[in-house]
Design a protein around this motif. Sequence first.
Motif, PDB file in Angstrom:
ATOM      1  N   GLN A  52       0.828  -1.207   0.000  1.00 14.69           N
ATOM      2  CA  GLN A  52       0.000   0.000   0.000  1.00 14.69           C
ATOM      3  C   GLN A  52       0.862   1.256   0.000  1.00 14.69           C
ATOM      4  O   GLN A  52       0.585   2.215  -0.731  1.00 14.69           O
ATOM      5  CB  GLN A  52      -0.935   0.026   1.204  1.00 14.69           C
ATOM      6  N   SER A  53       1.913   1.272   0.784  1.00 16.83           N
ATOM      7  CA  SER A  53       2.798   2.433   0.830  1.00 16.83           C
ATOM      8  C   SER A  53       3.434   2.694  -0.526  1.00 16.83           C
ATOM      9  O   SER A  53       3.481   3.839  -0.990  1.00 16.83           O
ATOM     10  CB  SER A  53       3.882   2.200   1.890  1.00 16.83           C
ATOM     11  N   ARG A  54       3.890   1.628  -1.181  1.00 23.20           N
ATOM     12  CA  ARG A  54       4.559   1.798  -2.470  1.00 23.20           C
ATOM     13  C   ARG A  54       3.595   2.232  -3.570  1.00 23.20           C
ATOM     14  O   ARG A  54       3.943   3.025  -4.443  1.00 23.20           O
ATOM     15  CB  ARG A  54       5.274   0.508  -2.859  1.00 23.20           C
ATOM     16  N   THR A  55       2.377   1.687  -3.538  1.00 25.03           N
ATOM     17  CA  THR A  55       1.428   2.066  -4.599  1.00 25.03           C
ATOM     18  C   THR A  55       0.990   3.516  -4.439  1.00 25.03           C
ATOM     19  O   THR A  55       0.780   4.234  -5.417  1.00 25.03           O
ATOM     20  CB  THR A  55       0.225   1.109  -4.635  1.00 25.03           C
ATOM     21  N   ARG A  56       0.845   4.000  -3.199  1.00 27.54           N
ATOM     22  CA  ARG A  56       0.473   5.395  -2.979  1.00 27.54           C
ATOM     23  C   ARG A  56       1.608   6.327  -3.398  1.00 27.54           C
ATOM     24  O   ARG A  56       1.373   7.392  -3.964  1.00 27.54           O
ATOM     25  CB  ARG A  56       0.084   5.608  -1.522  1.00 27.54           C
ATOM     26  N   THR A  57       2.847   5.909  -3.145  1.00 26.35           N
ATOM     27  CA  THR A  57       3.998   6.697  -3.587  1.00 26.35           C
ATOM     28  C   THR A  57       4.045   6.760  -5.106  1.00 26.35           C
ATOM     29  O   THR A  57       4.291   7.824  -5.691  1.00 26.35           O
ATOM     30  CB  THR A  57       5.306   6.091  -3.041  1.00 26.35           C
ATOM     31  N   ALA A  58       3.812   5.631  -5.765  1.00 27.87           N
ATOM     32  CA  ALA A  58       3.815   5.592  -7.227  1.00 27.87           C
ATOM     33  C   ALA A  58       2.718   6.484  -7.791  1.00 27.87           C
ATOM     34  O   ALA A  58       2.934   7.221  -8.759  1.00 27.87           O
ATOM     35  CB  ALA A  58       3.640   4.155  -7.716  1.00 27.87           C
ATOM     36  N   ALA A  59       1.522   6.436  -7.192  1.00 27.02           N
ATOM     37  CA  ALA A  59       0.406   7.248  -7.673  1.00 27.02           C
ATOM     38  C   ALA A  59       0.703   8.741  -7.527  1.00 27.02           C
ATOM     39  O   ALA A  59       0.395   9.533  -8.419  1.00 27.02           O
ATOM     40  CB  ALA A  59      -0.868   6.882  -6.912  1.00 27.02           C
ATOM     41  N   VAL A 198      -3.083  -4.038  -7.326  1.00 26.86           N
ATOM     42  CA  VAL A 198      -1.875  -3.279  -7.621  1.00 26.86           C
ATOM     43  C   VAL A 198      -1.109  -3.972  -8.745  1.00 26.86           C
ATOM     44  O   VAL A 198      -0.948  -5.207  -8.733  1.00 26.86           O
ATOM     45  CB  VAL A 198      -0.987  -3.169  -6.362  1.00 26.86           C
ATOM     46  N   SER A 199      -0.637  -3.198  -9.696  1.00 28.08           N
ATOM     47  CA  SER A 199       0.050  -3.763 -10.853  1.00 28.08           C
ATOM     48  C   SER A 199       1.340  -4.470 -10.458  1.00 28.08           C
ATOM     49  O   SER A 199       2.138  -3.957  -9.664  1.00 28.08           O
ATOM     50  CB  SER A 199       0.375  -2.650 -11.862  1.00 28.08           C
ATOM     51  N   LEU A 200       1.540  -5.650 -11.045  1.00 36.47           N
ATOM     52  CA  LEU A 200       2.792  -6.384 -10.892  1.00 36.47           C
ATOM     53  C   LEU A 200       3.721  -6.154 -12.074  1.00 36.47           C
ATOM     54  O   LEU A 200       4.796  -6.755 -12.139  1.00 36.47           O
ATOM     55  CB  LEU A 200       2.509  -7.882 -10.747  1.00 36.47           C
ATOM     56  N   GLU A 201       3.301  -5.289 -12.980  1.00 33.60           N
ATOM     57  CA  GLU A 201       4.109  -4.998 -14.167  1.00 33.60           C
ATOM     58  C   GLU A 201       4.471  -3.515 -14.159  1.00 33.60           C
ATOM     59  O   GLU A 201       3.603  -2.657 -14.006  1.00 33.60           O
ATOM     60  CB  GLU A 201       3.329  -5.367 -15.424  1.00 33.60           C
ATOM     61  N   GLY A 202       5.750  -3.223 -14.341  1.00 37.64           N
ATOM     62  CA  GLY A 202       6.193  -1.832 -14.309  1.00 37.64           C
ATOM     63  C   GLY A 202       6.094  -1.276 -12.903  1.00 37.64           C
ATOM     64  O   GLY A 202       6.335  -1.978 -11.914  1.00 37.64           O
ATOM     65  N   ARG A 203       5.711  -0.027 -12.780  1.00 39.10           N
ATOM     66  CA  ARG A 203       5.564   0.572 -11.459  1.00 39.10           C
ATOM     67  C   ARG A 203       4.311   0.025 -10.770  1.00 39.10           C
ATOM     68  O   ARG A 203       3.334  -0.332 -11.445  1.00 39.10           O
ATOM     69  CB  ARG A 203       5.488   2.101 -11.573  1.00 39.10           C
ATOM     70  N   TYR A 205       1.404   0.642  -9.750  1.00 38.68           N
ATOM     71  CA  TYR A 205       0.267   1.553  -9.756  1.00 38.68           C
ATOM     72  C   TYR A 205      -1.008   0.824  -9.329  1.00 38.68           C
ATOM     73  O   TYR A 205      -1.188  -0.360  -9.622  1.00 38.68           O
ATOM     74  CB  TYR A 205       0.045   2.135 -11.159  1.00 38.68           C
ATOM     75  N   PRO A 206      -1.910   1.524  -8.666  1.00 37.33           N
ATOM     76  CA  PRO A 206      -3.226   0.937  -8.397  1.00 37.33           C
ATOM     77  C   PRO A 206      -4.008   0.818  -9.699  1.00 37.33           C
ATOM     78  O   PRO A 206      -3.994   1.730 -10.522  1.00 37.33           O
ATOM     79  CB  PRO A 206      -3.877   1.947  -7.441  1.00 37.33           C
ATOM     80  N   LEU A 207      -4.707  -0.293  -9.872  1.00 31.99           N
ATOM     81  CA  LEU A 207      -5.468  -0.514 -11.108  1.00 31.99           C
ATOM     82  C   LEU A 207      -6.969  -0.646 -10.858  1.00 31.99           C
ATOM     83  O   LEU A 207      -7.768  -0.308 -11.735  1.00 31.99           O
ATOM     84  CB  LEU A 207      -4.963  -1.760 -11.835  1.00 31.99           C
ATOM     85  N   ARG A 208      -7.339  -1.143  -9.696  1.00 29.28           N
ATOM     86  CA  ARG A 208      -8.764  -1.287  -9.389  1.00 29.28           C
ATOM     87  C   ARG A 208      -8.980  -1.164  -7.892  1.00 29.28           C
ATOM     88  O   ARG A 208      -8.260  -1.780  -7.110  1.00 29.28           O
ATOM     89  CB  ARG A 208      -9.307  -2.628  -9.879  1.00 29.28           C
ATOM     90  N   LEU A 209      -9.954  -0.369  -7.517  1.00 30.04           N
ATOM     91  CA  LEU A 209     -10.260  -0.150  -6.113  1.00 30.04           C
ATOM     92  C   LEU A 209     -11.736  -0.426  -5.855  1.00 30.04           C
ATOM     93  O   LEU A 209     -12.607   0.101  -6.557  1.00 30.04           O
ATOM     94  CB  LEU A 209      -9.958   1.301  -5.719  1.00 30.04           C
ATOM     95  N   GLN A 210     -12.005  -1.257  -4.874  1.00 26.56           N
ATOM     96  CA  GLN A 210     -13.360  -1.427  -4.368  1.00 26.56           C
ATOM     97  C   GLN A 210     -13.387  -0.811  -2.976  1.00 26.56           C
ATOM     98  O   GLN A 210     -12.719  -1.287  -2.059  1.00 26.56           O
ATOM     99  CB  GLN A 210     -13.755  -2.901  -4.312  1.00 26.56           C
TER     100      GLN A 210
END
Length: 247
Positions: A52-59, A198-203, A205-210
Amino acid sequence: MTARSEGRTRRAVVAGAVCVLVVTGSGFLTGCGEDPDAGTNGVGKLSADTIQSRTRTAARSASAVRLAGDVVTNGRTYRLDMRLKPEGATGSVTSKGVAFGLLRIGGRLYLKAGAGFWNHADGDHGTSAAGKLDGKYVKVPQGDPAYKKFSGFTDKDVLLEGLLALHGSLATDGHHEQAGTRTIRITGDKGSGGTLDVSLEGRPYPLRLQRAGGAGTLTFSAWDKDFTLAEPGKDETVDYGKQLPAS
């Protein structure tokens, strides 16, 4: 061929058939000795809190994103389709069957809607305001309550920071796929606090949120894909003054 070697061959054939079924059914390798994180960015092996920390940083660091889906707040559903970047945004919002467009360039916010939207105006404006503003880019004064209300839909950092928070204890919930991209899913309170792919490809990034509590589902795409923000022409723009009709 001996009976023992025939047995080994038969077991290998059965195992191969099972492997094919696993791959076909899930869309990616989850068995057969394959590492589901092989060839990925590696975040699938991390703890849910770290993901979660990494995806928020990427976003936050992304130069652009497209956000689409439903957000439920205060009992009201907003359907969003917005393209966002730090310097502005463009897109549409639909609520209670009425759609309107938003365009922000720097601190300048424009709202574009049909007569049906403006017909809800109060005071002495009435249908005369609707006719004047129908289909035009209406400049929203920064002191108008509508500016604060609608500009939040156009602020990339504010919008993502508020949306990407899961609630409760975090955990991973397996490998999945979103629009052809492999993902790792994290959940809050076993899903009741929301789920995030969260994407496992490239950075990462979040891809889908419920969102938690059935407060909407959103997809994120076009990460880092730039788009043009252009000022509307003078013949397309109406400056209504210091305050818009209440809607």
